[in-house]
Design an enzyme around this catalytic site. Structure first.
Site, PDB file in Angstrom:
ATOM      1  N   LYS A  13       0.834  -1.211   0.000  1.00 19.24           N
ATOM      2  CA  LYS A  13       0.000   0.000   0.000  1.00 19.24           C
ATOM      3  C   LYS A  13       0.866   1.258   0.000  1.00 19.24           C
ATOM      4  O   LYS A  13       0.642   2.174  -0.776  1.00 19.24           O
ATOM      5  CB  LYS A  13      -0.900   0.052   1.257  1.00 19.24           C
ATOM      6  CG  LYS A  13      -1.794  -1.139   1.442  1.00 19.24           C
ATOM      7  CD  LYS A  13      -2.636  -1.010   2.703  1.00 19.24           C
ATOM      8  CE  LYS A  13      -1.852  -1.048   3.999  1.00 19.24           C
ATOM      9  NZ  LYS A  13      -1.167  -2.320   4.268  1.00 19.24           N
ATOM     10  N   ARG A  88      -9.330   1.374   8.790  1.00 21.94           N
ATOM     11  CA  ARG A  88      -8.908   0.005   9.057  1.00 21.94           C
ATOM     12  C   ARG A  88      -9.971  -0.783   9.782  1.00 21.94           C
ATOM     13  O   ARG A  88      -9.778  -1.963  10.064  1.00 21.94           O
ATOM     14  CB  ARG A  88      -7.688   0.075   9.955  1.00 21.94           C
ATOM     15  CG  ARG A  88      -6.425  -0.328   9.265  1.00 21.94           C
ATOM     16  CD  ARG A  88      -5.348  -0.304  10.321  1.00 21.94           C
ATOM     17  NE  ARG A  88      -4.235  -1.062   9.912  1.00 21.94           N
ATOM     18  CZ  ARG A  88      -3.139  -0.539   9.373  1.00 21.94           C
ATOM     19  NH1 ARG A  88      -3.061   0.736   9.132  1.00 21.94           N
ATOM     20  NH2 ARG A  88      -2.139  -1.330   9.081  1.00 21.94           N
ATOM     21  N   ARG A 127      11.770  -6.272   4.214  1.00 22.51           N
ATOM     22  CA  ARG A 127      11.553  -4.823   4.144  1.00 22.51           C
ATOM     23  C   ARG A 127      12.554  -4.103   5.039  1.00 22.51           C
ATOM     24  O   ARG A 127      12.870  -4.547   6.134  1.00 22.51           O
ATOM     25  CB  ARG A 127      10.141  -4.463   4.606  1.00 22.51           C
ATOM     26  CG  ARG A 127       9.981  -2.952   4.737  1.00 22.51           C
ATOM     27  CD  ARG A 127       8.572  -2.494   4.767  1.00 22.51           C
ATOM     28  NE  ARG A 127       7.837  -2.982   5.906  1.00 22.51           N
ATOM     29  CZ  ARG A 127       6.561  -2.695   6.117  1.00 22.51           C
ATOM     30  NH1 ARG A 127       5.903  -1.956   5.237  1.00 22.51           N
ATOM     31  NH2 ARG A 127       5.941  -3.162   7.164  1.00 22.51           N
ATOM     32  N   ARG A 160      11.751  -2.847  10.795  1.00 24.75           N
ATOM     33  CA  ARG A 160      10.794  -2.265  11.741  1.00 24.75           C
ATOM     34  C   ARG A 160      10.485  -3.249  12.863  1.00 24.75           C
ATOM     35  O   ARG A 160      10.400  -4.448  12.623  1.00 24.75           O
ATOM     36  CB  ARG A 160       9.487  -1.945  10.991  1.00 24.75           C
ATOM     37  CG  ARG A 160       9.223  -0.487  10.828  1.00 24.75           C
ATOM     38  CD  ARG A 160       8.144  -0.203   9.823  1.00 24.75           C
ATOM     39  NE  ARG A 160       6.840  -0.790  10.120  1.00 24.75           N
ATOM     40  CZ  ARG A 160       5.769  -0.620   9.356  1.00 24.75           C
ATOM     41  NH1 ARG A 160       5.844   0.103   8.255  1.00 24.75           N
ATOM     42  NH2 ARG A 160       4.625  -1.173   9.677  1.00 24.75           N
ATOM     43  N   ARG A 171      -0.429  -9.313  13.142  1.00 24.56           N
ATOM     44  CA  ARG A 171      -0.996  -8.240  12.307  1.00 24.56           C
ATOM     45  C   ARG A 171      -1.896  -8.820  11.214  1.00 24.56           C
ATOM     46  O   ARG A 171      -2.919  -8.227  10.862  1.00 24.56           O
ATOM     47  CB  ARG A 171       0.134  -7.407  11.686  1.00 24.56           C
ATOM     48  CG  ARG A 171       0.803  -6.497  12.705  1.00 24.56           C
ATOM     49  CD  ARG A 171       2.121  -5.960  12.204  1.00 24.56           C
ATOM     50  NE  ARG A 171       2.003  -5.027  11.112  1.00 24.56           N
ATOM     51  CZ  ARG A 171       3.022  -4.662  10.335  1.00 24.56           C
ATOM     52  NH1 ARG A 171       4.230  -5.163  10.544  1.00 24.56           N
ATOM     53  NH2 ARG A 171       2.837  -3.808   9.367  1.00 24.56           N
TER      54      ARG A 171
END
Ligand code: AP5
Length: 214
Positions: A13, A88, A127, A160, A171
Site C-alpha cells: 500500500k 482500518r 523490508r 521495523r 498483524r
C-alpha cells in the site's frame, strides 16, 4: 481524486501510495507513518500508540479518526489525497464517510492491493525502513543503491520492530478480522478496485493508473 489504499500489512500500500502521490501531486497520508513520527518524537500520541503497534494490534479508533478527519480538511487536500492505512475498521470507514458527506464529497476509489499471507511473511522480513525519512525498500524487490543506506536522505535502514515474524502473524490475524470487511464495504459502494499485488511494483502501479484514468 480521493483514494484509499486497502490491503494486508506489507501488501504494498505504502509503495503504491507514494508513487500515486507523486504522479497526481496529492498528499500521501499514512497513519502508520504519523504514529511512527509521534513515537520517534516521544509525543503523548506516540506513547499511547506504541504498545498497540509493537504488539501488532490496531491503535484504538478514537486516537486515529479525528487525526485523519482534521488532516483531510487542510488546504493541500482540496485537490484530493491518498489515505494509506486508514480506514482500518468499519467504524473508521463510517466516520470518514460522515466527514466527507458533510462536505458533499466521497471516496472515488478504494484500491485493494491483494497479496496472499504466504507472500506477506517473505516481504516483511525483507523490508527495510529509513530511520530518517521513513522511506521503505526491500532487500530483494526494491533495493537501495548502497546497502543499508537510504537513497532519499542517506540515513541508515532498519527492520521495523513490528516486522518481526511473530508480530507479522498477529498483524495478519488482526487484518483478517477487522480490516478485510472493508473490501465488501467499498464493493457495495461501487468504489472498489482490486489489483493483484504479487506482480512487479511497476506492473501494479500501471494497472491502478490504467483504471483511475479510464
Ligand atoms: P502501517 O504502517 O499502516 O502498517 P501496515 O498496514 O501493516 O502496512 P505496512 O506499512 O506494513 O505495509 P504496506 O502495505 O504499506 O507495504 P509496503 O509498501 O511497505 O501501520 C502500522 C501500525 O500502526 C498498525 O499495525 C497499527 O498498530 C497502527 N495503525 C496505523 N493505522 C491505523 C489505523 N487506521 N487504525 C488503527 N491502528 C492503525 O511494502 C512492503 C514491502 O514489500 C516493502 O519492502 C516493499 O518494498 C515490498 N513491495 C511492495 N510492493 C511489492 C511488489 N509488488 N513486489 C515485491 N515487493 C513489494
Amino acid at each position: 481524486m480521493k483514494i484509499i489504499m486497502l490491503g494486508a500489512p506489507g501488501a504494498g500500500k505504502g509503495t503504491q501510495a507514494k508513487m500515486l502521490s507523486e504522479k497526481y501531486d496529492i498528499p500521501h497520508i499514512s497513519t502508520g507513518d504519523i504514529f511512527r513520527a509521534n513515537i520517534k518524537n516521544n509525543t503523548e500520541l506516540g506513547k499511547k500508540a506504541k504498545g498497540y503497534m509493537d504488539a501488532g494490534q490496531l491503535v484504538p479508533d478514537e486516537l486515529v479518526v479525528d487525526l485523519v478527519v482534521d488532516r483531510i480538511k487542510q488546504q493541500d487536500c482540496f485537490k484530493g489525497f491518498i489515505l494509506d492505512g486508514f480506514p482500518r475498521t468499519i467504524p473508521q470507514a463510517e466516520a470518514l464517510d460522515y466527514a466527507l458527506n458533510n462536505q458533499n464529497e466521497k471516496i472515488d476509489y478504494a484500491v485493494n492491493v491483494d497479496v496472499p499471507d504466504e507472500a506477506i511473511i517473505e516481504r516483511m522480513s525483507g523490508r527495510r525502513a529509513c530511520v530518517g525519512c521513513g522511506a521503505t525498500y526491500h532487500i530483494k524487490y526494491n533495493p537501495t543503491k548502497k546497502p543499508d543506506v537510504c537513497d532519499v536522505c542517506g540515513e541508515k535502514l532498519i527492520l521495523r520492530e513490528d516486522d518481526k515474524a511473530e508480530t507479522v502473524k498477529k498483524r495478519l490475524e488482526v487484518y483478517h478480522e477487522q480490516t478485510q470487511p472493508l473490501i465488501d464495504y467499498y464493493a457495495k459502494k461501487d468504489a472498489l478496485l482490486t489489483v493483484d499485488g504479487t506482480q512487479d511494483i511497476n506492473v501494479v502501479f500501471n494497472t491502478i493508473v490504467g483504471v483511475l484514468e479510464k
